[in-house]
Design a protein around this motif. Structure first.
Motif: not given
Length: 364
Positions: A56, A53, A344, A341
């Motif tokens: 990103a 996180i 991912k 996100l």
């Protein structure tokens, strides 16, 4: 959210080993530091999940496991970790300008609550804190440490995205739910079923009657609210299942992935199997959330439920969503709205579990 663990064996191991303390790290090259506070932490997916996180979002942050390892892979018991005591941890993070938040796991989820500045409704109702975040006092500007519980968010979102809740959020409203277990994860599931899933009553099955009584006792002590109007009903034998007028379409399992051995474990498993084999509601409308994801999320109980036609939701889903909620609290960003996100994060967790699978199966 930590993996469902065998707390008795862990406690025995901790008593055998002296505590080892190391400095609470806050690397100077970072802009923000989150911690993972508790033990054991050797297999936690939380730090790399949060790093996915932070990367990103282009944040120069890290989550650090806050513990020391003792033991070795060649000895028994295997390596475990210890974290610093609360009276060392909390003053340190209060004084640390880079501190952004902390995950909290065993054995501190309950004992840390009385030392925090405030608690959310989730933490109070569940009786456990798995997350600390910062809130500024509007009058004094003082940094307040607030305890909450995002495990319940993990349960909620894992269930909401499952069939049939994905197409009808009220599919289980007014219907009973079932919890298999009696620990902290079971308490989070009870809250989620009451608050968001809308269950009319909650059956609970567990090997240890004292653990069930502890949950009921804690529930009676809380301030009366609409949540407490949804009763928790212990079911102790298969015969009691047969006497029910309605079976639950949603089950949350919150026990370690061990085959039943004791008489009480065998009894509890028999009760669960009776629920799983119930003919109502139709198979396509039933959801089984297996919260245990360590060492692998597809457990013996998940296999059993699948064999009875239940839709299986893995505990790795709950892990992902409770971590996303933690990141939202710490970063102030809507993680779900960041393009690409969430996929991912899911790809990372799935890839990590898949990579661990051969080693786990080799040791079985």
């Amino acid at each position: 959210m930590a993996a469902v663990e065998n707390s008795n064996s862990l406690a025995q191991t901790n008593q055998q080993q002296p505590p080892i303390e190391e400095p609470i790290l806050s690397p100077s090259h970072l802009d923000g530091v989150a911690y993972l506070y508790g033990h054991p932490l050797l297999n936690s997916l939380s730090p790399p999940l949060h790093q996915t996180i932070y990367n990103a979002l282009q944040l120069n942050w890290i989550q650090l496991p806050l513990s020391s390892v003792y033991g070795s892979s060649s000895t028994y018991p295997p390596p475990y970790t210890r974290s610093p005591p609360i009276d060392k941890f909390l003053p340190n993070i209060r004084a640390n300008p880079k501190f952004v938040g902390s995950s909290v796991t065993m054995p501190w989820k309950v004992s840390i609550m009385e030392h925090l500045d405030d608690l959310t409704e989730e933490a109070r109702q569940i009786g456990a804190c798995n997350t600390i975040y910062i809130r500024q006092d509007p009058e004094t500007g003082r940094k307040l440490l607030v305890g909450t519980n995002t495990d319940c968010i993990g349960v909620r979102e894992a269930l909401r995205q499952a069939t049939p809740l994905s197409s009808n959020p009220d599919a289980f409203r007014g219907k009973p739910g079932l919890i298999f277990g009696g620990g902290g994860t079971a308490r989070s599931a009870i809250y989620a079923m009451r608050k968001w899933i809308g269950c009319s009553r909650i059956y609970i099955v567990n090997r240890d009657a004292a653990e069930i009584e502890a949950i009921l006792h804690e529930d009676r002590k809380r301030a009366s609210s609409s949540l407490q109007q949804v009763p928790i009903i212990p079911i102790m034998t298969p015969a009691e299942v047969d006497q029910l007028d309605e079976y639950p379409p949603v089950i949350v399992s919150a026990i370690p992935n061990y085959p039943p051995k004791s008489a009480d474990e065998i009894r509890a498993r028999a009760v669960l199997e009776r629920f799983l084999s119930s003919s109502s509601p139709p198979n396509e409308g039933r959801v089984f959330l297996e919260m245990c994801y360590h060492p692998l999320p597809w457990t013996q109980i998940a296999e059993l439920a699948s064999g009875h036609g239940w839709n299986i939701v893995l505990g790795s889903e709950a892990l992902i969503w409770q971590g996303i909620e933690q990141a939202r609290l710490w970063t102030g960003r809507d993680i779900v709205s960041v393009p690409g996100l969430v996929p991912k994060i899911k790809d990372f967790v799935a890839g990590t579990i898949e990579a661990k699978a051969p080693a786990v199966k080799t040791n079985l």
